[in-house]
Scaffold this motif. Structure first.
Motif, PDB file in Angstrom:
ATOM      1  N   ILE A 121      28.353  15.122 -36.531  1.00  0.00           N
ATOM      2  CA  ILE A 121      28.732  16.482 -36.900  1.00  0.00           C
ATOM      3  C   ILE A 121      28.411  17.412 -35.733  1.00  0.00           C
ATOM      4  O   ILE A 121      27.565  17.103 -34.896  1.00  0.00           O
ATOM      5  CB  ILE A 121      28.000  16.984 -38.170  1.00  0.00           C
ATOM      6  CG1 ILE A 121      26.475  16.906 -37.990  1.00  0.00           C
ATOM      7  CG2 ILE A 121      28.461  16.249 -39.411  1.00  0.00           C
ATOM      8  CD1 ILE A 121      25.695  17.585 -39.107  1.00  0.00           C
ATOM      9  N   GLN A 122      29.100  18.562 -35.699  1.00  0.00           N
ATOM     10  CA  GLN A 122      28.795  19.594 -34.713  1.00  0.00           C
ATOM     11  C   GLN A 122      28.144  20.766 -35.437  1.00  0.00           C
ATOM     12  O   GLN A 122      28.626  21.211 -36.474  1.00  0.00           O
ATOM     13  CB  GLN A 122      30.069  20.058 -34.010  1.00  0.00           C
ATOM     14  CG  GLN A 122      30.619  19.055 -33.027  1.00  0.00           C
ATOM     15  CD  GLN A 122      31.809  19.596 -32.248  1.00  0.00           C
ATOM     16  OE1 GLN A 122      32.030  20.803 -32.199  1.00  0.00           O
ATOM     17  NE2 GLN A 122      32.568  18.688 -31.637  1.00  0.00           N
ATOM     18  N   THR A 123      27.056  21.249 -34.885  1.00  0.00           N
ATOM     19  CA  THR A 123      26.345  22.393 -35.452  1.00  0.00           C
ATOM     20  C   THR A 123      25.554  23.050 -34.325  1.00  0.00           C
ATOM     21  O   THR A 123      25.707  22.668 -33.169  1.00  0.00           O
ATOM     22  CB  THR A 123      25.432  21.948 -36.611  1.00  0.00           C
ATOM     23  OG1 THR A 123      24.790  23.089 -37.183  1.00  0.00           O
ATOM     24  CG2 THR A 123      24.373  20.959 -36.150  1.00  0.00           C
ATOM     25  N   THR A 124      24.748  24.032 -34.639  1.00  0.00           N
ATOM     26  CA  THR A 124      23.925  24.626 -33.586  1.00  0.00           C
ATOM     27  C   THR A 124      22.836  23.628 -33.184  1.00  0.00           C
ATOM     28  O   THR A 124      22.429  22.779 -33.981  1.00  0.00           O
ATOM     29  CB  THR A 124      23.265  25.927 -34.058  1.00  0.00           C
ATOM     30  OG1 THR A 124      22.396  25.641 -35.163  1.00  0.00           O
ATOM     31  CG2 THR A 124      24.300  26.946 -34.487  1.00  0.00           C
ATOM     32  N   GLU A 125      22.389  23.755 -31.965  1.00  0.00           N
ATOM     33  CA  GLU A 125      21.351  22.838 -31.479  1.00  0.00           C
ATOM     34  C   GLU A 125      20.087  22.954 -32.325  1.00  0.00           C
ATOM     35  O   GLU A 125      19.426  21.953 -32.614  1.00  0.00           O
ATOM     36  CB  GLU A 125      21.039  23.129 -30.019  1.00  0.00           C
ATOM     37  CG  GLU A 125      20.062  22.133 -29.411  1.00  0.00           C
ATOM     38  CD  GLU A 125      19.716  22.451 -27.974  1.00  0.00           C
ATOM     39  OE1 GLU A 125      18.795  21.804 -27.440  1.00  0.00           O
ATOM     40  OE2 GLU A 125      20.351  23.354 -27.386  1.00  0.00           O
ATOM     41  N   ALA A 126      19.746  24.176 -32.747  1.00  0.00           N
ATOM     42  CA  ALA A 126      18.546  24.375 -33.557  1.00  0.00           C
ATOM     43  C   ALA A 126      18.645  23.608 -34.876  1.00  0.00           C
ATOM     44  O   ALA A 126      17.684  22.971 -35.324  1.00  0.00           O
ATOM     45  CB  ALA A 126      18.344  25.866 -33.824  1.00  0.00           C
ATOM     46  N   ARG A 127      19.820  23.679 -35.527  1.00  0.00           N
ATOM     47  CA  ARG A 127      19.982  22.970 -36.801  1.00  0.00           C
ATOM     48  C   ARG A 127      20.017  21.453 -36.606  1.00  0.00           C
ATOM     49  O   ARG A 127      19.504  20.697 -37.441  1.00  0.00           O
ATOM     50  CB  ARG A 127      21.253  23.453 -37.501  1.00  0.00           C
ATOM     51  CG  ARG A 127      21.158  24.892 -37.964  1.00  0.00           C
ATOM     52  CD  ARG A 127      22.301  25.296 -38.850  1.00  0.00           C
ATOM     53  NE  ARG A 127      22.144  26.671 -39.295  1.00  0.00           N
ATOM     54  CZ  ARG A 127      22.880  27.235 -40.243  1.00  0.00           C
ATOM     55  NH1 ARG A 127      23.832  26.540 -40.842  1.00  0.00           N
ATOM     56  NH2 ARG A 127      22.665  28.490 -40.602  1.00  0.00           N
ATOM     57  N   ALA A 128      20.620  21.011 -35.525  1.00  0.00           N
ATOM     58  CA  ALA A 128      20.641  19.574 -35.234  1.00  0.00           C
ATOM     59  C   ALA A 128      19.220  19.040 -35.074  1.00  0.00           C
ATOM     60  O   ALA A 128      18.869  17.984 -35.609  1.00  0.00           O
ATOM     61  CB  ALA A 128      21.463  19.310 -33.975  1.00  0.00           C
ATOM     62  N   ARG A 129      18.386  19.787 -34.355  1.00  0.00           N
ATOM     63  CA  ARG A 129      16.998  19.355 -34.168  1.00  0.00           C
ATOM     64  C   ARG A 129      16.202  19.472 -35.466  1.00  0.00           C
ATOM     65  O   ARG A 129      15.266  18.706 -35.697  1.00  0.00           O
ATOM     66  CB  ARG A 129      16.339  20.163 -33.049  1.00  0.00           C
ATOM     67  CG  ARG A 129      16.957  19.919 -31.681  1.00  0.00           C
ATOM     68  CD  ARG A 129      16.140  20.503 -30.550  1.00  0.00           C
ATOM     69  NE  ARG A 129      16.808  20.304 -29.270  1.00  0.00           N
ATOM     70  CZ  ARG A 129      16.821  19.151 -28.604  1.00  0.00           C
ATOM     71  NH1 ARG A 129      16.187  18.093 -29.109  1.00  0.00           N
ATOM     72  NH2 ARG A 129      17.452  19.044 -27.442  1.00  0.00           N
ATOM     73  N   ALA A 130      16.587  20.433 -36.314  1.00  0.00           N
ATOM     74  CA  ALA A 130      15.863  20.629 -37.571  1.00  0.00           C
ATOM     75  C   ALA A 130      16.060  19.468 -38.534  1.00  0.00           C
ATOM     76  O   ALA A 130      15.151  19.112 -39.281  1.00  0.00           O
ATOM     77  CB  ALA A 130      16.321  21.933 -38.231  1.00  0.00           C
ATOM     78  N   ILE A 131      17.258  18.846 -38.526  1.00  0.00           N
ATOM     79  CA  ILE A 131      17.526  17.761 -39.487  1.00  0.00           C
ATOM     80  C   ILE A 131      17.287  16.374 -38.898  1.00  0.00           C
ATOM     81  O   ILE A 131      17.240  15.392 -39.638  1.00  0.00           O
ATOM     82  CB  ILE A 131      18.967  17.829 -40.021  1.00  0.00           C
ATOM     83  CG1 ILE A 131      19.982  17.534 -38.905  1.00  0.00           C
ATOM     84  CG2 ILE A 131      19.234  19.159 -40.690  1.00  0.00           C
ATOM     85  CD1 ILE A 131      21.378  17.252 -39.415  1.00  0.00           C
ATOM     86  N   ARG A 132      17.123  16.306 -37.584  1.00  0.00           N
ATOM     87  CA  ARG A 132      17.044  14.990 -36.941  1.00  0.00           C
ATOM     88  C   ARG A 132      15.911  14.127 -37.492  1.00  0.00           C
ATOM     89  O   ARG A 132      16.120  12.966 -37.864  1.00  0.00           O
ATOM     90  CB  ARG A 132      16.867  15.168 -35.433  1.00  0.00           C
ATOM     91  CG  ARG A 132      16.897  13.866 -34.670  1.00  0.00           C
ATOM     92  CD  ARG A 132      16.720  14.093 -33.178  1.00  0.00           C
ATOM     93  NE  ARG A 132      17.132  12.942 -32.404  1.00  0.00           N
ATOM     94  CZ  ARG A 132      17.181  12.913 -31.089  1.00  0.00           C
ATOM     95  NH1 ARG A 132      16.851  13.994 -30.395  1.00  0.00           N
ATOM     96  NH2 ARG A 132      17.566  11.833 -30.455  1.00  0.00           N
ATOM     97  N   GLY A 133      14.707  14.698 -37.576  1.00  0.00           N
ATOM     98  CA  GLY A 133      13.552  13.918 -38.017  1.00  0.00           C
ATOM     99  C   GLY A 133      13.703  13.419 -39.443  1.00  0.00           C
ATOM    100  O   GLY A 133      13.432  12.247 -39.745  1.00  0.00           O
TER     101      GLY A 133
END
Length: 208
Positions: A34-46
């Motif tokens: 998916i494409q999203t903001t970098e902040a949100r991508a890092r927020a859900i990664r873990g």
């Protein structure tokens, strides 16, 4: 001060943040990227990697338990497919109408009794085609049922965090076999530049 606040808060109220995280993780698992903001991508990664780890460990623990009883991989696969069709035991028999009455069940007609007996006979023959020895067949079947319980526990843990049956199904049927033996590192974040308008950093988070 941010004491006892773990992770990225995504600058929104808690109920909305929880919903957004679930939607983003469901989209990632469903579409692989998916494409999203970098902040949100890092927020859900873990959290996304943690859910995948639960699925992988549940699948692996279930497989190891069955393998401890059934060493042949082909037989293990067949008995697991057999177990998924429903509860069964070689000791099962069709109860008499008197026995059914004691447990408040309706009596069987002759046609109904024959249907039940034929069904039990067919399942018995199917199981004994995999394991000719009855004792081995019964032990293997009980091990298969227990391995299903192990996997079910992992599914329930994931559903409590991500209540989407289709996503959980993909986790166990596609992703868990893909990542067996891989110790983490299931996702990759790639920066895509800045978004027009607010200049937010855009990134793609994808399953490896």
């Amino acid at each position: 001060m941010r004491h006892r606040i773990a992770g990225n808060r995504m600058n929104m109220p808690e109920p909305r943040r929880r919903s957004a995280r679930r939607n983003l993780m469901a989209g990632l698992i469903r579409y692989d990227r998916i494409q999203t903001t970098e902040a949100r991508a890092r927020a859900i990664r873990g959290e996304a990697e943690k859910l995948i780890s639960v699925a992988v460990k549940g699948r692996e623990d279930a497989r190891k338990h069955l393998a401890s009883v059934v060493s042949d991989e082909e037989q293990a696969t067949k008995v697991l497919e057999f177990a998924r069709k429903g509860r069964f035991s070689l000791k099962h028999s069709v109860a008499s109408n008197e026995e059914r009455a004691k447990v408040q069940k309706a009596p069987l007609t002759d046609k109904g009794r024959k249907f039940q007996e034929d069904k039990l006979k067919a399942r018995r023959e199917e199981l004994l085609a995999i394991f000719p020895n009855e004792n081995e067949a019964e032990k293997a079947l009980q091990a298969a049922y227990h391995s299903m319980v192990i996997e079910l526990h992992a599914r329930r843990l994931i559903l409590s965090a991500l209540p989407d049956e289709l996503v959980v199904k993909k986790l166990f049927e596609e992703l868990a076999p893909r990542y067996l033996g891989r110790p983490g590192g299931y996702t990759r974040i790639t920066k895509l530049g800045r978004r027009k308008g607010d200049a937010a950093e855009i990134a793609q988070i994808a399953l490896v």
